[in-house]
Design an enzyme around this catalytic site. Structure first.
Site, mmCIF file in Angstrom:
data_model
loop_
_atom_site.group_PDB
_atom_site.id
_atom_site.type_symbol
_atom_site.label_atom_id
_atom_site.label_comp_id
_atom_site.label_asym_id
_atom_site.label_seq_id
_atom_site.Cartn_x
_atom_site.Cartn_y
_atom_site.Cartn_z
ATOM 1 N N GLU A 108 -2.841 3.477 4.749
ATOM 2 C CA GLU A 108 -4.512 2.419 4.169
ATOM 3 C C GLU A 108 -5.679 3.755 5.511
ATOM 4 O O GLU A 108 -5.457 3.549 6.740
ATOM 5 C CB GLU A 108 -5.173 1.095 4.323
ATOM 6 C CG GLU A 108 -4.008 0.486 3.090
ATOM 7 C CD GLU A 108 -4.910 0.204 1.461
ATOM 8 O OE1 GLU A 108 -6.200 0.311 1.630
ATOM 9 O OE2 GLU A 108 -4.630 -0.935 0.861
ATOM 10 N N HIS A 162 -4.065 6.182 -4.298
ATOM 11 C CA HIS A 162 -4.158 4.997 -5.697
ATOM 12 C C HIS A 162 -4.652 5.128 -6.495
ATOM 13 O O HIS A 162 -4.568 4.442 -7.970
ATOM 14 C CB HIS A 162 -4.907 3.729 -4.565
ATOM 15 C CG HIS A 162 -4.157 2.697 -4.758
ATOM 16 N ND1 HIS A 162 -4.554 1.428 -4.506
ATOM 17 C CD2 HIS A 162 -3.409 2.315 -5.662
ATOM 18 C CE1 HIS A 162 -4.128 0.439 -4.552
ATOM 19 N NE2 HIS A 162 -3.508 0.471 -6.016
ATOM 20 N N ASP A 197 -9.307 4.141 -4.929
ATOM 21 C CA ASP A 197 -9.588 4.967 -4.593
ATOM 22 C C ASP A 197 -8.480 6.183 -3.199
ATOM 23 O O ASP A 197 -7.372 5.565 -3.995
ATOM 24 C CB ASP A 197 -9.530 3.542 -2.534
ATOM 25 C CG ASP A 197 -7.926 2.761 -3.246
ATOM 26 O OD1 ASP A 197 -7.591 1.977 -4.405
ATOM 27 O OD2 ASP A 197 -6.926 1.827 -2.239
#
Length: 298
Positions: free
Chosen positions: A148, A186, A196
């Site tokens: 992330e 993603h 994303d």
């Protein structure tokens, strides 16, 4: 009186120690809970499946005899899936990922300043991918590492952040032998749900470093040699060229996209490889990109 003062002094020292300890390690409590959870998961690996006889021939039993082997190892990740956090800070993301109510996590979070926070052992299954599909794989959480990036979804990624990402990708690719093609986003695996990392993500740079593929620009954007000083011009259309049997939907499926909804697959493809005019229509340029790319995945 002195005894009371001594007790009060000891109490204050203890309180100060406690406050200082908590301030120096604000994640002490959650780290303790994490170790407990890991221990519980590890116990599952120690269980020896009971045989039919041991289960008194229960209808659910299938094992006639148990014979253990020493020829095994831990299953390894084979994909890296990159996300943006869609939150406002690294601290907010860590808070989200440490609340049991959110049911979401990731192996790594990278801050805007390049700080890499690891939240799970690479071998553990984090809850980052969710419902999605890539090729024939429908449980990406079980075979991937989630990264992330601290980004609200509408802004470019910092140089420090991308530098740290490249360092991390290099280590993961070397350690686990993750194929170049398996560094994806993603939005690639969940075109109906996710966007994303956003359109500012430097996929071309990652591909140049060996993490994912990019199209050959000199092939996709051919130029006519200058004659008598005429500038180079881009070939805008292939309408006058012989047509082949190229099927863009099949090409998307070869790359890995879920084409059950072709419009969404096209949109995710463009978000990754075109990044401008992210819609569900394939332009001549998009088709040239797709023609060039899908052959890399064969």
């Amino acid at each position: 009186m002195k005894f009371a003062e001594t007790l009060w002094t000891i109490f204050l020292i203890g309180l100060l120690f406690l406050v200082t300890s908590c301030a120096s390690n604000p994640y002490k409590k959650i780290n303790k809970e994490h170790r407990k959870s890991v221990k519980e998961v590890a116990e599952a690996y120690r269980i020896i499946p009971p045989t039919k006889k041991e289960l008194d021939y229960d209808t659910l039993s299938i094992t006639d005899e148990w014979v253990g082997t020493t020829n095994f190892s831990i299953r390894r990740p084979n994909f890296v899936i990159i996300h943006h956090t869609a939150q406002d800070s690294l601290e907010q993301t860590i808070s989200t990922f440490t609340k049991t109510s959110t049911q979401v996590s990731s192996h790594y979070v990278i801050g805007k300043d390049g700080t890499i926070v690891q939240m799970l052992n690479d071998y553990l299954r984090s809850w980052h991918a969710g419902r999605g599909k890539w090729g024939s794989v429908t449980d990406l959480n079980s075979v991937s590492i989630g990264i992330e990036l601290d980004n609200n979804g509408f802004e470019p990624f910092s140089e420090e952040q991308i530098k740290s990402l490249l360092v991390l990708c290099k280590r993961l690719k070397w350690k686990y032998g993750i194929p170049t093609a398996n560094f994806i986003g993603h939005s690639d695996i969940a075109p109906s749900r996710k966007v994303d990392p956003n359109r500012y993500f430097p996929w071309k740079l990652l591909a140049e470093e060996g993490y994912g593929f990019w199209y050959d620009e000199e092939v996709v954007q051919p130029a006519i040699d200058p004659i008598n000083g005429v500038d180079l011009i881009e070939l805008e259309t292939t309408d006058s060229l012989p047509q082949d049997a190229f099927d863009p939907i099949i090409a998307l499926r070869i790359i890995g996209y879920d084409v059950s909804d072709p419009a969404l697959a096209i949109q995710s493809f463009k978000l990754h490889f075109v990044q401008d005019e992210v819609d569900s229509e394939l332009t001549d340029f998009d088709i040239r990109v797709l023609k060039n790319l899908y052959k890399k995945y064969l």
